[in-house]
Design a protein around this motif. Sequence first.
Motif, PDB file in Angstrom:
ATOM      1  N   TYR A 174      18.445   3.604 -13.264  1.00  0.00           N
ATOM      2  CA  TYR A 174      18.491   4.529 -12.138  1.00  0.00           C
ATOM      3  C   TYR A 174      18.070   5.930 -12.544  1.00  0.00           C
ATOM      4  O   TYR A 174      18.562   6.477 -13.525  1.00  0.00           O
ATOM      5  CB  TYR A 174      19.896   4.588 -11.532  1.00  0.00           C
ATOM      6  N   GLY A 175      17.176   6.519 -11.769  1.00  0.00           N
ATOM      7  CA  GLY A 175      16.764   7.897 -12.002  1.00  0.00           C
ATOM      8  C   GLY A 175      17.692   8.850 -11.289  1.00  0.00           C
ATOM      9  O   GLY A 175      18.181   8.569 -10.201  1.00  0.00           O
ATOM     10  N   GLY A 176      17.963   9.972 -11.921  1.00  0.00           N
ATOM     11  CA  GLY A 176      18.851  10.945 -11.306  1.00  0.00           C
ATOM     12  C   GLY A 176      18.446  12.364 -11.618  1.00  0.00           C
ATOM     13  O   GLY A 176      17.428  12.625 -12.246  1.00  0.00           O
ATOM     14  N   LEU A 177      19.270  13.270 -11.157  1.00  0.00           N
ATOM     15  CA  LEU A 177      19.050  14.698 -11.378  1.00  0.00           C
ATOM     16  C   LEU A 177      20.253  15.263 -12.120  1.00  0.00           C
ATOM     17  O   LEU A 177      21.388  14.850 -11.883  1.00  0.00           O
ATOM     18  CB  LEU A 177      18.896  15.423 -10.042  1.00  0.00           C
ATOM     19  N   LEU A 178      20.004  16.199 -13.015  1.00  0.00           N
ATOM     20  CA  LEU A 178      21.096  16.870 -13.706  1.00  0.00           C
ATOM     21  C   LEU A 178      21.838  17.737 -12.696  1.00  0.00           C
ATOM     22  O   LEU A 178      21.231  18.556 -12.006  1.00  0.00           O
ATOM     23  CB  LEU A 178      20.542  17.731 -14.846  1.00  0.00           C
ATOM     24  N   ILE A 179      23.138  17.521 -12.573  1.00  0.00           N
ATOM     25  CA  ILE A 179      23.852  18.224 -11.500  1.00  0.00           C
ATOM     26  C   ILE A 179      23.918  19.719 -11.730  1.00  0.00           C
ATOM     27  O   ILE A 179      23.999  20.478 -10.780  1.00  0.00           O
ATOM     28  CB  ILE A 179      25.244  17.647 -11.232  1.00  0.00           C
ATOM     29  N   GLN A 180      23.855  20.167 -12.977  1.00  0.00           N
ATOM     30  CA  GLN A 180      23.885  21.614 -13.197  1.00  0.00           C
ATOM     31  C   GLN A 180      22.654  22.295 -12.627  1.00  0.00           C
ATOM     32  O   GLN A 180      22.665  23.492 -12.383  1.00  0.00           O
ATOM     33  CB  GLN A 180      24.082  21.958 -14.678  1.00  0.00           C
ATOM     34  N   ASN A 181      21.595  21.530 -12.358  1.00  0.00           N
ATOM     35  CA  ASN A 181      20.383  22.095 -11.755  1.00  0.00           C
ATOM     36  C   ASN A 181      20.337  21.926 -10.237  1.00  0.00           C
ATOM     37  O   ASN A 181      19.589  22.616  -9.563  1.00  0.00           O
ATOM     38  CB  ASN A 181      19.131  21.432 -12.337  1.00  0.00           C
ATOM     39  N   HIS A 182      21.109  20.987  -9.692  1.00  0.00           N
ATOM     40  CA  HIS A 182      20.946  20.632  -8.280  1.00  0.00           C
ATOM     41  C   HIS A 182      22.238  20.576  -7.467  1.00  0.00           C
ATOM     42  O   HIS A 182      22.215  20.112  -6.338  1.00  0.00           O
ATOM     43  CB  HIS A 182      20.214  19.290  -8.166  1.00  0.00           C
ATOM     44  N   ILE A 183      23.343  21.013  -8.020  1.00  0.00           N
ATOM     45  CA  ILE A 183      24.595  21.041  -7.265  1.00  0.00           C
ATOM     46  C   ILE A 183      24.995  22.495  -7.068  1.00  0.00           C
ATOM     47  O   ILE A 183      25.042  23.265  -8.018  1.00  0.00           O
ATOM     48  CB  ILE A 183      25.722  20.285  -8.003  1.00  0.00           C
ATOM     49  N   GLN A 184      25.261  22.862  -5.828  1.00  0.00           N
ATOM     50  CA  GLN A 184      25.693  24.223  -5.520  1.00  0.00           C
ATOM     51  C   GLN A 184      27.151  24.212  -5.110  1.00  0.00           C
ATOM     52  O   GLN A 184      27.552  23.389  -4.289  1.00  0.00           O
ATOM     53  CB  GLN A 184      24.852  24.813  -4.405  1.00  0.00           C
ATOM     54  N   CYS A 185      27.912  25.114  -5.688  1.00  0.00           N
ATOM     55  CA  CYS A 185      29.323  25.286  -5.323  1.00  0.00           C
ATOM     56  C   CYS A 185      29.522  26.735  -4.890  1.00  0.00           C
ATOM     57  O   CYS A 185      29.107  27.655  -5.589  1.00  0.00           O
ATOM     58  CB  CYS A 185      30.221  24.970  -6.507  1.00  0.00           C
ATOM     59  N   PRO A 186      30.149  26.950  -3.758  1.00  0.00           N
ATOM     60  CA  PRO A 186      30.258  28.294  -3.192  1.00  0.00           C
ATOM     61  C   PRO A 186      31.343  29.144  -3.866  1.00  0.00           C
ATOM     62  O   PRO A 186      32.382  29.413  -3.289  1.00  0.00           O
ATOM     63  CB  PRO A 186      30.585  28.021  -1.735  1.00  0.00           C
ATOM     64  N   ILE A 187      31.094  29.569  -5.095  1.00  0.00           N
ATOM     65  CA  ILE A 187      32.071  30.381  -5.808  1.00  0.00           C
ATOM     66  C   ILE A 187      32.285  31.712  -5.092  1.00  0.00           C
ATOM     67  O   ILE A 187      33.395  32.241  -5.062  1.00  0.00           O
ATOM     68  CB  ILE A 187      31.617  30.601  -7.263  1.00  0.00           C
ATOM     69  N   ASP A 188      31.247  32.237  -4.469  1.00  0.00           N
ATOM     70  CA  ASP A 188      31.366  33.531  -3.786  1.00  0.00           C
ATOM     71  C   ASP A 188      32.296  33.487  -2.589  1.00  0.00           C
ATOM     72  O   ASP A 188      32.740  34.536  -2.127  1.00  0.00           O
ATOM     73  CB  ASP A 188      29.994  34.027  -3.340  1.00  0.00           C
ATOM     74  N   THR A 189      32.624  32.316  -2.086  1.00  0.00           N
ATOM     75  CA  THR A 189      33.541  32.249  -0.953  1.00  0.00           C
ATOM     76  C   THR A 189      34.933  32.700  -1.344  1.00  0.00           C
ATOM     77  O   THR A 189      35.734  33.049  -0.489  1.00  0.00           O
ATOM     78  CB  THR A 189      33.655  30.827  -0.393  1.00  0.00           C
ATOM     79  N   TYR A 190      35.245  32.716  -2.641  1.00  0.00           N
ATOM     80  CA  TYR A 190      36.565  33.137  -3.090  1.00  0.00           C
ATOM     81  C   TYR A 190      36.636  34.646  -3.316  1.00  0.00           C
ATOM     82  O   TYR A 190      37.707  35.184  -3.552  1.00  0.00           O
ATOM     83  CB  TYR A 190      36.942  32.411  -4.384  1.00  0.00           C
ATOM     84  N   LEU A 191      35.507  35.319  -3.253  1.00  0.00           N
ATOM     85  CA  LEU A 191      35.475  36.756  -3.506  1.00  0.00           C
ATOM     86  C   LEU A 191      36.409  37.553  -2.593  1.00  0.00           C
ATOM     87  O   LEU A 191      37.135  38.424  -3.085  1.00  0.00           O
ATOM     88  CB  LEU A 191      34.036  37.267  -3.395  1.00  0.00           C
ATOM     89  N   PRO A 192      36.483  37.283  -1.282  1.00  0.00           N
ATOM     90  CA  PRO A 192      37.415  38.052  -0.443  1.00  0.00           C
ATOM     91  C   PRO A 192      38.873  37.928  -0.894  1.00  0.00           C
ATOM     92  O   PRO A 192      39.633  38.894  -0.809  1.00  0.00           O
ATOM     93  CB  PRO A 192      37.233  37.451   0.953  1.00  0.00           C
ATOM     94  N   PHE A 193      39.262  36.753  -1.406  1.00  0.00           N
ATOM     95  CA  PHE A 193      40.634  36.585  -1.889  1.00  0.00           C
ATOM     96  C   PHE A 193      40.898  37.458  -3.114  1.00  0.00           C
ATOM     97  O   PHE A 193      41.956  38.068  -3.237  1.00  0.00           O
ATOM     98  CB  PHE A 193      40.916  35.115  -2.225  1.00  0.00           C
TER      99      PHE A 193
END
Length: 125
Positions: A83-102
Amino acid sequence: MKKILVLFASILCLVFSIKASAQTGCIKYYGPGFDAVYYPTNLGTTGVFGPNYGGTPVSLPFGCWPTEPSSTLTRECTIGTVYGGLLIQNHIQCPIDTYLPFFVLLASCLGAGLVRNRMVVGFLH
């Protein structure tokens, strides 16, 4: 009160730092389309599409989503042997900035508390 705020701030920072850690691994990519799990263990070998990943599949972190590569033919890693895949560190986005207001709110409350306590102490002396 001050000890409770410091304890609360410490726990809050610990929780957010756990969620903000970078993930590594390989996610199956169907071009277009992804699995909802990724394979975190680099097996130390090279497969058809690149580094070979395996192990027990892990769910994507809550609030994270995969992004499509520029080409549907792109494959950066291999899962198992085929199975071919993608490295998640290149293609997964996590909204870390959403925690900035807290964090801003927490810093504001702690700052206001410290200023208030120093002003009260200053007036008493």
